[in-house]
Design a protein around this motif. Sequence first.
Motif, short mmCIF file in Angstrom:
data_model
loop_
_atom_site.label_atom_id
_atom_site.label_comp_id
_atom_site.label_asym_id
_atom_site.label_seq_id
_atom_site.Cartn_x
_atom_site.Cartn_y
_atom_site.Cartn_z
N GLN A 128 0.83 -1.21 0.00
CA GLN A 128 0.00 0.00 0.00
C GLN A 128 0.86 1.26 0.00
O GLN A 128 0.53 2.26 -0.65
N TYR A 129 1.97 1.20 0.73
CA TYR A 129 2.86 2.37 0.77
C TYR A 129 3.47 2.63 -0.61
O TYR A 129 3.58 3.78 -1.05
N ASN A 130 3.85 1.56 -1.28
CA ASN A 130 4.42 1.71 -2.63
C ASN A 130 3.41 2.26 -3.62
O ASN A 130 3.78 2.91 -4.61
N ARG A 131 2.12 2.01 -3.35
CA ARG A 131 1.05 2.56 -4.20
C ARG A 131 0.58 3.92 -3.68
O ARG A 131 -0.40 4.46 -4.18
N ARG A 132 1.26 4.42 -2.64
CA ARG A 132 0.90 5.69 -1.99
C ARG A 132 -0.49 5.66 -1.38
O ARG A 132 -1.16 6.69 -1.26
N LEU A 139 3.70 2.80 8.38
CA LEU A 139 4.84 1.90 8.39
C LEU A 139 5.61 2.01 9.71
O LEU A 139 6.07 1.00 10.26
N GLN A 140 5.74 3.23 10.21
CA GLN A 140 6.45 3.43 11.48
C GLN A 140 5.71 2.73 12.63
O GLN A 140 6.33 2.14 13.51
N LYS A 210 10.73 -6.83 9.80
CA LYS A 210 11.13 -5.45 10.13
C LYS A 210 12.05 -4.88 9.06
O LYS A 210 11.95 -3.70 8.70
N ASN A 211 12.94 -5.69 8.53
CA ASN A 211 13.89 -5.22 7.52
C ASN A 211 13.20 -4.88 6.19
O ASN A 211 13.76 -4.15 5.38
N ARG A 212 11.99 -5.38 6.00
CA ARG A 212 11.27 -5.07 4.77
C ARG A 212 10.52 -3.75 4.85
O ARG A 212 9.98 -3.26 3.86
N VAL A 213 10.45 -3.19 6.06
CA VAL A 213 9.72 -1.92 6.24
C VAL A 213 10.64 -0.76 5.87
O VAL A 213 11.66 -0.53 6.51
N PRO A 214 10.31 0.00 4.83
CA PRO A 214 11.19 1.09 4.35
C PRO A 214 11.03 2.36 5.18
O PRO A 214 10.51 3.37 4.69
N VAL A 215 11.46 2.33 6.44
CA VAL A 215 11.39 3.54 7.27
C VAL A 215 12.76 3.83 7.87
O VAL A 215 13.62 2.96 7.92
#
Length: 215
Positions: A128-132, A139-140, A210-215
């Motif tokens: 969803q984040y990648n699709r905005r 994510l945080q 956790k490593n997959r979360v881009p934050v």
Amino acid sequence: MKKQIIGVLLSTALLAGCATDRERTQAEGTGVGTLLGAAAGAAGGAIFGGGKGAAIGAGAGAALGALGGYAYGTHVANQKAKFAREEDYLDAVIANARQTNEQMRQYNASLRNDVSALDRETAELVRQYNRRAVTKVALQQQAQRLDAKLAEARNQAQKLGKERDILQGVLAQEQGQAPEHLRQLQAEVANLERQKAEMEQLMNKILNAKNRVPV
């Protein structure tokens, strides 16, 4: 350093050879603690100071291990004093180990479900984040949930490790006593090892999420 360790072990052996059961248990605990402390201290010292650091760490670890081992031996002696027979004491230790194994089995089953759910949620939030469709705040928040679950699991793993170490100490101190009881206790220790291994695998899955979360 070696002379210090050998000196402690020799004095331990002399005490154990001419002592009451309580004193012998304390002495055996001191000896086991000395060896374990020396090994741990050497490993830590080598990391920070090479060969010399390993020697210093082993000496310090042996001293601390001896103190911890004596305290553990005293604890075991106090527990054993509550029972009239060695077998009764070991029965109580085995029963406690089985209870711990069951608790850890239930915890791992619950953790397995939580990890699966968190993994799915994380993957969906990242999509969803990648699709905005969601903001970085979402994510945080997910990262915080993953951190909290990881901290909880690490705390349980630490408790499990301490319980395993206690049982291994009992096995070391009770060698030659009630072979069937010791066999049962060894089986429970093996079960704890398996529970700990599974817990560590699940913790790795949380870290991967956790490593997959881009934050």
